[in-house]
Design an enzyme around this catalytic site. Sequence first.
Site: not given
Length: 433
Positions: A14, A17, A19, A41-42, A144, A225, A302
């Site tokens: 948060d 990034k 922007k 979330g960006h 796997r 993240q 969220t």
Amino acid sequence: MRKNIVVLGLQWGDEGKGKIVDFITQTAHYVVRYQGGHNAGHTIVVENKKIILHLIPSGILNDHVTCILGNGVVISIQDLINEINMLSQLGISIKNRLMISQNCSLVLPYHVNMDIFREHVLGVDCIGTTKKGIGPAYEDKIARCSIKMYDLYDTTILLKKLKFMINDYNKKLINNNTCDQINHQIIFNSLIKYQDYFKDMIVDVPSILESAYQNKKNIVFEGAQGALLDIDHGTYPYVTSSNTTIGGVFTGSGANLKYINKIIGVTKAYCTRVGSGPFLTELKDDIGIYLCHKGKEFGSTTGRKRRTGWLDLVLLSRMIMINSVTSICLTKLDVLDDLLEIKLCISYQDSYTLRKIKNPFSLFNLKNILPVYKSFPGWRKNTVGVNKFDNLPNEAQDYVCYINQYLKMFGASIDVISTGPGRFDTIIIHPLM
């Protein structure tokens, strides 16, 4: 001149990034996401319009940019389609502009059920995940046995894998009375209907990146993240399920080390984290409440309220060291505008002996650590939209200069300061591209 850049968050996510990626991709050709899923979330503000992206790289808002989801990303197909449709409604097309690694693992309903179950069982000791199924999806990848994007095109293998995996998950979940039995045929049918939808998007990413490099195209690698949530180098176990530090760029995309010219770290002028875990500079007073509301610190994925605190230079310098960061983007300076006093954590000390702790990361328990602060007078003036350093109040300049001098000891300097959510609410001290 070619310039390929990695943009990393240096806190618990948060940091802004999205922007920064949106800002620098005005001169980029490709933007590559290499880890995480729709738990990220960006938020980008363009022409007073707020756009929240979870899977698609932030570069999609620049219509000349091709966006790539590397093999390190785990994909919920329905969430990806929802995001594509959201962009389409805004007049932003992904046609011929979105590429997906054939090796991406899928996030499926049984992963979500398992994630919710575990958080419920742990109760107050839960990790604080987004309950999106990301952790269980990565577990299957490491075991796997995950469903990959390329499995959509071999229905025999896909059905066989789903039968095996869902039988295993049903045993675990139904035995704990957490959900009804999952039907493998329903999930199979929901997946194969997307074969044509994604057919032209699925590519071999390392080949695309090598071709871009040879043709002197500018590439931006976008982290999801923050670095302090790295599965290996973060505040374990309160971390995400992938490598958010610099190594994740290479394992999560197939990029060659020679591609990278610059590593940019993004940090807020204060600190936040979502979910559980240690947070030594956390503020549980009126200032913490102020930072939360002034900074709009509510999760873009969220909606959860973020914990807030003073900027921790000890953690920040550690992440700079691990990630070979040389360039810093300091965001949300304007959030501090109304404070009478601002603090920076400049070191740690033992809470019993009061001795300085040189390396807190060598300790197993952070409960006995106290942050040592340096105080600065607030500037009590509006800095929103300021785009020249000399136009900042003197007190704000002093605050930034101290951070800059501290971080220079670790090989990084502040090149960009964000003074608001808009694309051009930005002070450029040194160009990033």
